[in-house]
Write a protein that holds these residues in place. Structure first.
Motif, PDB file in Angstrom:
ATOM      1  N   GLU A 229      32.271   6.362  60.256  1.00  0.00           N
ATOM      2  CA  GLU A 229      32.717   5.412  59.225  1.00  0.00           C
ATOM      3  C   GLU A 229      31.870   4.131  59.261  1.00  0.00           C
ATOM      4  O   GLU A 229      31.501   3.577  58.205  1.00  0.00           O
ATOM      5  CB  GLU A 229      34.190   5.070  59.439  1.00  0.00           C
ATOM      6  N   VAL A 230      31.553   3.644  60.461  1.00  0.00           N
ATOM      7  CA  VAL A 230      30.698   2.454  60.562  1.00  0.00           C
ATOM      8  C   VAL A 230      29.330   2.744  59.976  1.00  0.00           C
ATOM      9  O   VAL A 230      28.732   1.920  59.272  1.00  0.00           O
ATOM     10  CB  VAL A 230      30.595   2.009  62.035  1.00  0.00           C
ATOM     11  N   GLU A 231      28.814   3.958  60.276  1.00  0.00           N
ATOM     12  CA  GLU A 231      27.507   4.330  59.721  1.00  0.00           C
ATOM     13  C   GLU A 231      27.556   4.395  58.193  1.00  0.00           C
ATOM     14  O   GLU A 231      26.621   3.978  57.501  1.00  0.00           O
ATOM     15  CB  GLU A 231      27.079   5.679  60.295  1.00  0.00           C
ATOM     16  N   GLU A 232      28.671   4.921  57.702  1.00  0.00           N
ATOM     17  CA  GLU A 232      28.828   4.952  56.240  1.00  0.00           C
ATOM     18  C   GLU A 232      28.821   3.532  55.670  1.00  0.00           C
ATOM     19  O   GLU A 232      28.216   3.289  54.607  1.00  0.00           O
ATOM     20  CB  GLU A 232      30.130   5.662  55.854  1.00  0.00           C
ATOM     21  N   ARG A 233      29.488   2.612  56.327  1.00  0.00           N
ATOM     22  CA  ARG A 233      29.499   1.241  55.838  1.00  0.00           C
ATOM     23  C   ARG A 233      28.111   0.609  55.914  1.00  0.00           C
ATOM     24  O   ARG A 233      27.735  -0.191  55.058  1.00  0.00           O
ATOM     25  CB  ARG A 233      30.486   0.393  56.629  1.00  0.00           C
ATOM     26  N   LEU A 234      27.342   0.982  56.973  1.00  0.00           N
ATOM     27  CA  LEU A 234      25.973   0.481  57.034  1.00  0.00           C
ATOM     28  C   LEU A 234      25.119   1.048  55.893  1.00  0.00           C
ATOM     29  O   LEU A 234      24.149   0.413  55.471  1.00  0.00           O
ATOM     30  CB  LEU A 234      25.344   0.845  58.397  1.00  0.00           C
TER      31      LEU A 234
ATOM     32  N   ASP B  10      19.057  -3.707  63.157  1.00  0.00           N
ATOM     33  CA  ASP B  10      17.992  -3.778  62.127  1.00  0.00           C
ATOM     34  C   ASP B  10      18.490  -4.425  60.837  1.00  0.00           C
ATOM     35  O   ASP B  10      17.811  -5.264  60.223  1.00  0.00           O
ATOM     36  CB  ASP B  10      17.475  -2.379  61.831  1.00  0.00           C
ATOM     37  N   ARG B  11      19.667  -4.020  60.459  1.00  0.00           N
ATOM     38  CA  ARG B  11      20.195  -4.562  59.173  1.00  0.00           C
ATOM     39  C   ARG B  11      20.510  -6.030  59.303  1.00  0.00           C
ATOM     40  O   ARG B  11      20.290  -6.813  58.361  1.00  0.00           O
ATOM     41  CB  ARG B  11      21.462  -3.788  58.761  1.00  0.00           C
TER      42      ARG B  11
END
Length: 2005
Positions: free
Chosen positions: A333-338, A414-415
């Motif tokens: 889910e965190v990756e999806e938000r990223l 990175d973001r």
């Protein structure tokens, strides 16, 4: 020439080859043909330049090589052009080959397009989701359009007709489908808009539910392993709540589905339902699993708690694995938000959301970090008690967890770094933008402040400010670039909204930046321009002075009065200068405006400034003088030229007159018989001509006194003088000869003097004499009756040609306006077409004339016919020729105008190019290279100007051609445009000339500058050496002690100072020119060197001046103190004396503001000098005072050694006295000078104040006058104004005159201010005096112009305005003229016969033509046919009732009892006919129709010509003859007399019927309709209404439908109109006409028996048919139903007998009681109630009645009455006479003329013969009396007296004159009585002749009928007469509606026995006079003829005598 031939050969060769290829391509395959065509087209494009080159060569050869070369080249060029045009057209016209593949592709594309269209059409109006969300712009519009265009192209290219048709059908199908789809889309869109609110509500609810499902699923998935039951309950509760929302969505979807949006809601609803079901099933399953898991966990926990004391914690592998999976899920889910759209968008897009999102991700990662560490810590315990497979699974998941954890953390870092970098870039960008914005604001503020303070800031400060601004811009240049670059990067990475805002901010900053840079450039440019203003000012001023000198020289040219060439040459020069005046006034105005700027320049020296100011003032004065003198000079020359031309004309006229008179007198003198000629008339003519001749001789001698004798004019004058003296001499000789005894002895071959003089002295007016139409003599008309029709047709065609001629000659066209010219050409074509359509009418007229000439032997008639035909042919040819020539002229005008417009366009393009070139000129650079370059550019431009001059000349030539050839048309536009082009061109040439002069001046200055600089520097070196030598000499020891040496050194210094002063101007000029050159050399090494030299020169100059001052001060310091004081006081006294002289020499106070202002500036300078000198004087006086007070006597003695014989006291006293006296003189002179200066300043201030007041007043007055003159200038010529606008213009001018009243006060105020300046005080300047005089003159001219304008408008309004009848003058043609009596009633003058009459000539002809209808035997038809002819002549048959009502309402004619005057009638009729003319252009002549309709209305309702008729009468007359339904007319007329409640009483109805009956009364038909007494008709109407006091409209209409006798003529009018064009397919049984035109009468007694209207109206019958048999009338063709109905009636009538028809007669009208019954409601013309007296007494009574009418109306029966006026009374007389002859009752009327004849023959024949005898005797007595009076008149020797209208009141000179006048008055009175009686007798004669003529016809008719029918007296017939007759029983049919009324049509007495025929009448006649029937009737005829001839003779004699008198 050889090159030209070679080029021709090359082009011809290519054309031959191209023709061969084209011919061969026709036989080849399509593809090959296509290739050949492409190749030829390419070659055609290549050959075009070669052909153009050949044409240019040919043009050069023809232009430059002479006519021989032209003859050779021109045919070749013509052939080449023709062949090349043919080949080009052939190549271009070949259609390209269309491949089959392209056709197939088109079919495929169009089919592909049709399929989706068809699918969407099948959808119909059912809505889809796209119908709500998208705009209905047609996506496939361009595709369809492209396909249709392809189809059009393919159609043109395809040769196969079948394929072309298929393509066309497919195109049509596609277009149809596409249009249908567009309609469906529009319907769906409209439907979607109607339910859009419900749709968006449904969509929002569904989206909310979908969003909630997403959130709740995430919430459910994020629950921990050990699920909280409380949270599950909360989720369940939310689920239950949202079910209600789901149900609401379903209900909304159902409503939308019912509204036609089922397909739109279906996808969303299905998706929502599926998601809901999935979530419910997942949630239900999850609850079940969760429940089990909870139980398991509880068991484990319990186990652990129980075992905790002994055993370590045991981890359940499944729980551990679930935790790992849960963490993996959280990381995903965190990756999806990223990877969400917020963080994957642009780096700078919505930074706030990115920050929030990253912060949330950081918090989540922080929470998950503890869980990951716990999981890793649990790893070892968890793997202890697991199976290998479980361990492997756990290890794998754990590894995956760690990998995902690192991966997510790295992605976050990175973001976050990208975000930080973007945020930093954003912050730096905004910071830079803010600082740049601040700098821009400060700079803009400085610029605005500098703009405000521009006038106060010096040049140095301005330069400093510009330099600072330039430095700032250079520093900010990098910032701007960085901002733009960074901004573009941020905009690319931002959202659309943010990017838009940022872009707007950047654009705003860039705009402000560019604006500041632009202002900087403009400021620098403006500073440079200000430097050039002065030089331009000086150049313009010098040119103006030069022009003024030239103008003065022209004004001073002496004029030679008799020298025409010199006068015209001078006039052309003066006109040229007058034309240049406005331009030079503009230059002077510009100089005055820019003078303040130019003269205010700081670099300008005072003396140069003073010189320029005086020059400018001189230019003002001289231009004012030239402006006044030049027009006066022009007027003087024009006056002399006019005198010269007039003298020549008079001289030629006098010579033309003198020469024949001299020749005549010489002829008289040569005749051998003395006194043979009477020269009294010649002598009188000579004496009358003497003043004219003497005037010509005196003028000629005065003008040509000093001319040589050979001068032609002087020779003419001398010859005239000799001839004039010879005439006097000849007259004297002839007078001295003795006269002959008798004049009759002269030979016939000698002309009489009277004849010759008459010929010589008469005025020649041949060309201006009006040609009148010759009238046809009555004798000729009687002999050849057919001439009347010929005259009528000839007159109509002549009038039409005259109107057409006037119309076409009055048409003007705007030259140069192609649209106007084309419109006029179209009009000319239409007129020509109309003329050609009238050609058959002319041919018919010529044929008719030829036939008439062949039929008649009367030579006079033949001559008149020939003359008229020749005149009309010449008139026709003239009009036709003019139209043809005008058409040709218009074609030429169109061609010339097109060429001129093209030339004008080219000239304007040239002007634009030239102006652009002028705009691009840079300011003059003062470098050799730049000047040479600019000079070269100028020369090139001058060369272009010379080339462009050709274009301007061509435009001017074309314009001059237009102005010259078409001067009769409107050429103002051409003149204005040509003047504008020439003015612009002259301005361009002037700029070029000025630029050339400036460049030459700059080049000379540049060449001279360095030489002057070297000279000046050389002198400067010498001066410096001299100064150094002097300085050294003054500083030597003991130099100052040597007085002689000091004097020598002072003298040397003075010489040095004089040289310095002399070189001051040179220094300033060099410095100024050097600065100019520096600006041009800016940035170069030469500039640095020059700057260094100039700085060195300035420095050395300053040092030299300082040295000079030091030398003087050092030399002066050498003197003793008392001497210095003495010298100082002497200098001050000299200076004071100088200033006093300067003050005295100042000019007196000037008389204009500039002079006084200049004097004020001079005196202020003077005062400043005094103020500057004041401290010096005070200091000197104070020093002297101190010196005298402090110095002891000894010192004074030392200082001033005196002779030894004086004592020391005396010597000291002398020195003191000397210094004291000088100090006192200085003090006195100083005070005196200050007082004089203050007094002078006071006078100047006072003069300034007064002159400013005067100037302000003059300026204000000048402004007002200019506004007034501008208004006056806007006046159009009165002749160009519309007639309707005259009153408005008059009111405007009057209002304007009232507005100018305050202006008069201003004029008085200016004059009063000017008069305050007296010569003793201040003398006003000539300029101011001229201005005041000019203002007064302009005011007077303005007043005169306004008064003249008002007078002209008054006259125009009087002559042409709405209250005038001017436009009606065209209604008559010569020799007739329309005149107006004092009461505005028109009458008509015949100049040929010198008679007047009330009736219009056309109306007279119309009345005469109505006599043709008298043979109609039935009065109702006769009256209706007369009215129909009148209606058509007045064009009222075109007038609808609605149009008439609109016109009446427009003129507010509501009060029916109000009288209308002539102007009101004309205005209303004009409105009516103007509207008719718009609807029927070619049928209505408005002036003629208005005049004739007015004439008719006055004849009907105003026979006495009072000039007034009632409104009701006007409405009745117009509505009765208009085109409307009969009942509509009845309703309208009833409405006019009804009250407001809609009811009408007897009085009102009587008014209506009285006005209506006047119409047949004027036609002489009133007796047949019950007379003019309307009381019986009123009584009949109210009896019909059961004697109600008032009737309503319905009852009136019912009564009118019965056609009452007094109004029966009105319904017959529409029937006659309807029958005019009816054509019946039947044959007349009498005259055999087939088909029958007009009325058709079908017998209801016999089968197939029809009569035409001619036979029926004339009473003719066929064998076997009686007039009393029933018949039916048709005015339109019959229908089958009517034929069947008539057949049935005929069948029914076959079984009825004569007795039945006699017993059942039916009347065709409602009879009313006769005029003799009841009370009389008609006051002025009541008919007397007569008893049954004998015939003689009754006729005597009517004669007395006529006499009374004569006495009451004056000349009622004379020329002032219409010819038909007496007809009414005639019919009244005949009517009453016939009633009195009837023996049955006083109410009955005679049944037929035959019965009248029977009564006359049987009862009172003798009585009638006696009456006729008495009339003949009275006629003879009158003739004898007339002859006796005439003889007496002749015996007394009286000259013929003029007729009464021609007599002028003359006061008697003697008793004899009074006696003659009295006798003449008696004779006129007697003659008037005779004429009145003659008119009465003539009317009686006409009545009797008419009656006898009708009787003769009745008597002759039986024989004629017998001959027609083949038997004698076999068909009985009834006879009819004007005043009454019986008629057959008749059914009238109008259209297809048949009236069932049968009976008489004639409006007569009650029905008679219809069986009485002509046989019975003849039998009664034979019974009454059995023995002498033929004799008696013959005697009656003879007596009537004799009476007619006698009356005719009397009329002829009276008329001839009247003409003689």
């Amino acid at each position: 020439m050889e090159a030209f031939d070679q080029n021709i050969a090359n082009v011809t060769t290519w054309m031959y080859r191209a023709e061969i290829l084209l011919d061969e391509s026709d036989k080849q395959k399509p593809q090959q043909k296509e290739e050949i065509l492409k190749r030829l087209k390419a070659e055609l494009n290549d050959i075009h330049p070669k052909v153009d080159s050949v044409r240019d060569q040919a043009r050069d050869l023809m232009t430059n090589r002479g006519d021989h070369c032209r003859k050779v080249v021109e045919p070749k060029l013509s052939e080449l052009n023709q062949r090349f045009a043919t080949i080009s057209q052939r190549i271009k016209s070949v259609k390209p080959f269309i491949p089959l593949k392209e056709l197939e592709q088109f079919d495929f594309d169009i089919q592909k397009m049709l399929e989706p269209l068809e699918v969407e059409i099948q959808q119909g109006v059912n809505l889809k989701e796209e119908d709500f969300s998208k705009d209905m712009s047609e996506e496939d519009e361009s595709t369809v359009k492209e396909l249709l265009q392809r189809g059009e192209r393919l159609q043109k290219g395809v040769t196969d007709e079948k394929k072309r048709e298929e393509i066309k059908k497919k195109q049509q199908l596609l277009r149809t489908k596409h249009n249908a789809l567009k309609d469906l889309r529009a319907q769906r869109r409209k439907k979607a808009l109607e339910i859009s609110h419900q749709w968006y509500q449904y969509k929002r609810q569904a989206d909310d539910l979908m969003t909630w499902l997403d959130d709740i699923e995430k919430k459910l998935a994020s629950l921990p392993d050990h699920k909280d039951e409380q949270k599950l309950k909360e989720i369940g509760g939310e689920l239950e709540k949202k079910k209600e929302d789901l149900n609401a969505v379903h209900r909304q979807a159902e409503r939308l589905s019912k509204d036609g949006a089922a397909k739109a809601v279906e996808p969303t609803l299905i998706q929502l339902s599926k998601r809901w079901q999935d979530f419910e099933s997942k949630f239900a399953q999850f609850r079940r699993l969760n429940y089990a898991q909870i139980q398991t966990v509880r068991e484990d926990t319990t186990f652990m708690m129980t075992e905790t004391r002994t055993v370590e914690t045991i981890h359940v592998p499944s729980t551990y694995l679930a935790e790992i999976l849960h963490l993996l899920q959280a990381l995903s889910e965190v990756e999806e938000r990223l990877n969400s759209p917020v963080l994957q968008a642009g780096d700078c897009e919505d930074l706030f959301k990115q920050e929030e999102c990253l912060k949330s991700i950081k918090d989540n990662l922080g929470r998950l970090q503890g869980h990951v560490e716990i999981i890793n810590n649990k790893k070892t315990p968890a793997l202890q008690n697991v199976t290998p497979k479980e361990a492997e699974n756990i290890q794998e998941k754990l590894t995956q967890l760690n990998f995902e954890w690192e991966k997510v953390n790295q992605m976050y870092r990175d973001r976050q770094a990208r975000f930080d970098k973007s945020l930093e870039k954003w912050q730096i960008f905004h910071s830079d933008m803010k600082r740049f914005n601040h700098w821009l604001s400060e700079t803009e503020e400085k610029l605005s402040r500098a703009q405000i303070e521009a006038g106060d800031v010096g040049l140095v400060k301005t330069k400093q400010f510009i330099q600072e601004l330039q430095d700032g811009i250079g520093q900010q240049q990098t910032v701007v670039k960085t901002l733009n670059a960074t901004g573009e990067e941020i905009i690319e990475q931002s959202s659309t909204a943010d990017a838009k805002v940022l872009r707007e901010q950047l654009e705003s900053l860039n705009t402000r930046w560019k604006d500041i840079c632009r202002q900087l450039v403009e400021k620098k440019k403006r500073i440079e321009e200000e430097k050039n203003i002065l030089s331009e000012f000086q150049e313009d001023l010098n040119k103006l002075i030069l022009w003024l000198e030239e103008a003065d020289s022209i004004i001073r040219i002496p004029l030679e009065q008799g020298n025409e060439d010199q006068l015209r040459d001078c006039l052309s020069k003066v006109k040229l200068r007058v034309g240049e005046l406005p331009h030079h006034k503009g230059i002077l105005k510009r100089l005055n405006e820019t003078g303040g700027i130019a003269l205010g320049s700081t670099s300008l020296k005072p003396d140069t400034k003073h010189k320029l100011e005086s020059t400018l003032k001189e230019a003002n004065h001289r231009l004012l003088k030239v402006s006044k003198d030049l027009p006066e000079k022009q007027k003087e020359i024009e006056f002399l030229l006019k005198d010269f031309v007039e003298l020549h004309q008079q001289l030629n006229q006098v010579i033309l007159w003198v020469t024949p008179v001299k020749n005549q007198l010489e002829l008289y003198n040569k005749v051998g018989q003395p006194g043979a000629f009477d020269i009294k008339e010649t002598e009188a003519a000579v004496q009358a001509k003497q003043p004219n001749v003497e005037e010509v001789l005196s003028k000629g001698c005065h003008l040509y006194k000093e001319k040589p004798a050979t001068h032609p004019v002087k020779k003419k004058i001398e010859d005239l003088n000799a001839d004039w003296e010879a005439i006097h001499h000849l007259i004297q000789q002839l007078k001295e000869k003795p006269a002959l005894a008798a004049f009759g002895h002269l030979s016939s071959g000698v002309l009489t003097p009277g004849e010759t003089v008459a010929v010589d002295t008469q005025t020649r007016v041949t060309k201006e004499t009006t040609t009148f139409k010759p009238e046809m003599p009555s004798s000729v008309l009687l002999e050849v009756p057919a001439l009347a029709d010929f005259n009528k047709a000839w007159a109509e065609l002549t009038d039409w040609l005259s109107r057409l001629d006037r119309e076409i000659k009055s048409q003007r066209v705007k030259v140069g306006d192609l649209d106007d010219i084309n419109d006029m050409i179209i009009k000319q074509k239409a007129i020509l077409q109309d003329l050609e359509q009238r050609r058959p009418q002319l041919d018919e007229l010529i044929t008719a004339a030829q036939n008439l000439k062949n039929k008649t032997s009367n030579q006079e008639a033949r001559t008149i016919i020939t003359d008229r035909i020749e005149k009309i042919q010449s008139q026709w040819d003239e009009v036709h020729g003019y139209l043809q020539s005008r058409k040709q002229q218009l074609q030429e005008m169109l061609k010339d105008s097109t060429q001129w417009l093209e030339a004008k366009r080219e000239a304007e393009q040239v002007l634009e190019q030239a102006k652009a070139k002028l705009e691009s000129w840079k300011e003059i650079s003062y470098t050799v290279e730049a000047l040479k370059k600019q000079n070269a550019e100028l020369k090139q431009f001058a060369k272009e100007i010379r080339q462009w001059q050709i274009n301007v000349d061509v435009a001017n030539d074309m314009a001059l051609k237009l102005l010259r050839d078409y001067s009769a048309d409107d050429t103002r536009n051409v003149q204005l445009m040509t003047d504008s082009i020439n003015a612009s061109w002259a301005a361009i040439n002037k700029r070029v000339f000025e630029r050339e002069a400036a460049l030459e001046s700059a080049l000379r200055m540049l060449q001279q500058f360095y030489l002057d600089l070297e000279k000046f520097l050389a002198w400067l070196t010498e001066a410096e050496t001299t100064a150094n030598v002097l300085q050294d000499a003054t500083h030597k020891e003991k130099t100052l002690e040597d007085a002689k040496m000091v004097r020598d050194l002072m003298k040397q210094w003075q010489e040095l100072q004089a040289e310095i002063d002399a070189h001051t101007d040179i220094f300033h000029n060099l410095d100024e020119n050097g600065q100019k050159i520096l600006r041009s050399l800016e940035g170069s090494e030469d500039a640095t060197l020059l700057q260094r030299r100039l700085d060195n020169m300035n420095l050395r100059w300053s040092e030299l001046r300082k040295k000079s001052l030091n030398i003087r001060s050092h030399l002066e310091a050498s003197t003793d103190q008392w001497k210095r004081l003495h010298l100082s006081l002497q200098e001050l006294l000299a200076w004071l004396q100088l200033k006093e002289d300067e003050l005295k020499q100042q000019a007196p106070i000037g008389g204009d503001l500039p002079t006084v202002q200049k004097q004020n500036d001079i005196h202020r300078t003077f005062k400043r000098e005094l103020k500057t000198k004041e401290p010096v004087i005070r200091s000197a006086l104070e020093t002297v005072r101190i010196f005298l007070a402090e110095q002891p006597v000894e010192a004074v003695e030392k200082v001033c050694p005196e002779p030894r014989d004086l004592s020391p006291e005396e010597r000291a006293h002398n020195v003191t006295k000397l210094l004291q006296r000088q100090a006192d003189e200085v003090r006195t002179e100083w005070d005196k000078l200050n007082l004089q200066s203050a007094d002078r300043q006071k006078k100047i201030d006072d003069a300034l104040e007064r002159l400013q007041g005067l100037q302000e007043a003059m300026d204000e007055l000048d402004l007002k006058l200019r506004q007034a003159e501008a208004f006056k200038g806007s006046w159009q010529p009165v002749g160009d104004l519309l007639i309707d606008s005259l009153q408005d213009h008059l009111e405007k001018v009057k209002v304007y005159r009232a507005e100018l009243v305050p202006l008069k006060e201003k004029v008085h105020h200016v004059n009063e201010l000017a008069h305050r300046f007296t010569p003793s005080d201040i003398q006003l300047s000539q300029y101011n005096l001229s201005c005041v005089e000019d203002l007064n003159t302009r005011w007077k001219v303005l007043q005169v112009a306004i008064d003249e304008r008002i007078r002209q408008l008054h006259e125009a309004h009087r002559d042409f305005g709405p209250t005038s009848q001017h436009f009606l003058t065209t209604s008559v043609q010569g020799p007739w003229e329309r005149a107006i009596s004092p009461n505005k009633v028109p009458y008509y003058i015949n100049h040929e016969t010198q008679t007047t009459c009330w009736d219009h000539p056309k109306m007279t002809e119309l009345y005469q033509s109505l006599a043709d209808l008298n043979n109609v035997r039935f009065s109702a038809y006769r009256t209706a046919m007369k009215l129909r002819r009148l209606q058509k002549a007045l064009c009222l048959d075109l007038l609808s009732l609605s149009a008439a009502c609109d016109a009446l309402d427009q003129h507010n004619l509501k009060q029916n009892d109000q009288p209308m005057d002539i102007l009101q009638i004309i205005n209303c009729l004009t409105t009516i006919y103007d509207r008719l003319e718009q609807e029927h252009n070619n049928l209505v002549n408005v002036p003629l129709c208005v005049d004739m309709c007015l004439n008719w209305l006055l004849n009907v309702y105003d026979t006495g010509r009072t000039g007034r008729i009632r409104v009701l009468s006007f409405k009745t007359g117009v509505v009765s003859l208009c085109k409307a339904h009969l009942e509509d007319k009845y309703r309208y007329l009833f409405k006019q007399v009804a009250s407001s409640t809609g009811f009408c009483d007897q009085r009102r109805l009587g008014l209506l019927l009285h006005d209506s009956i006047q119409i047949p009364r004027q036609l002489g038909e009133v007796a047949s309709f019950g007379g003019s007494n309307i009381e019986p008709s009123v009584r009949s109407c109210f009896q019909f209404a059961n004697n109600k006091p008032e009737i309503e409209a319905a009852l009136f209409l019912d009564w009118m439908r019965l056609e009452p006798q007094s109004m029966v003529w009105l319904p017959f009018l529409p029937r006659v109109a309807a029958a005019e064009t009816a054509k019946h397919q039947a044959k007349c049984n009498i005259c055999k006409e087939c088909p029958i035109i007009g009325f058709r009468y079908r017998s209801l007694k016999h089968f197939n028996y029809d009569i035409c209207q001619s036979c029926f109206f004339s009473g003719r019958v066929a064998k076997g048919h009686k007039m009393h048999y029933p018949m039916v009338e048709y005015c339109t063709p019959t229908t089958s139903g009517e034929d069947v109905r008539d057949f049935a009636k005929v069948l029914k009538n076959k079984f009825r007998t004569k007795r039945y028809f006699a017993k059942h007669p039916r009347m065709g009208y409602l009879p009313v009681q006769t005029v003799l019954e009841g009370d009389n409601m008609e006051t002025p013309a009541s008919s007397p109630q007569l008893s049954h007296d004998d015939t003689h007494s009754r006729i005597e009574h009517y004669a007395s009645r006529l006499a009374e009418m004569e006495n009451t109306n004056g000349s009622y029966l004379n020329d002032s009455i219409s010819p038909n006026e007496s007809i009414d009374d005639e019919h009244l007389l005949i009517q009453h006479y016939c009633q009195s002859l009837n023996q049955e009752s006083p109410l009955s009327q005679p049944r037929s003329p035959a019965q009248i004849l029977i009564s006359l023959e049987s009862e009172e024949r003798g009585e009638l013969e006696r009456i006729l005898a008495d009339l003949e005797e009275e006629n003879r007595n009158l003739q004898a009396e007339y002859d006796r009076l005439k003889q007496q008149h002749d015996h007394k020797g009286l000259s013929p007296l003029p007729s009464p209208p021609e007599m002028m009141p003359v006061s008697p000179q003697s008793p004899r004159d009074a006696e003659l006048i009295a006798e003449a008055k008696l004779l006129r009175q007697h003659k008037g009585r005779l004429e009145a009686r003659m008119q009465i007798l003539e009317d009686h004669n006409k009545q009797l002749e008419s009656q006898l003529h009708r009787l003769r016809q009745l008597l002759e008719q039986p024989q004629a009928d017998a001959k027609v029918n083949g038997t004698t007296l076999s068909s009985p017939s009834t006879s009819l007469q004007r005043s009454g007759s019986s008629q057959p029983m008749l059914l009238r049919v109008v259209g297809s509606q048949t009236s069932e009324t049968m009976g008489e049509d004639e409006l007569l007495s009650p029905p008679q026995d219809t069986s009485t025929g002509l046989e019975e009448v003849m039998e009664q006649l034979n019974n009454s006079v059995p023995s002498s029937r033929g004799h008696n009737v013959g005697s009656l005829f003879h007596m009537a003829d004799d009476l007619g001839r006698a009356m005719e003779t009397l009329v002829t004699v009276m008329t001839d005598d009247k003409v003689l008198e």
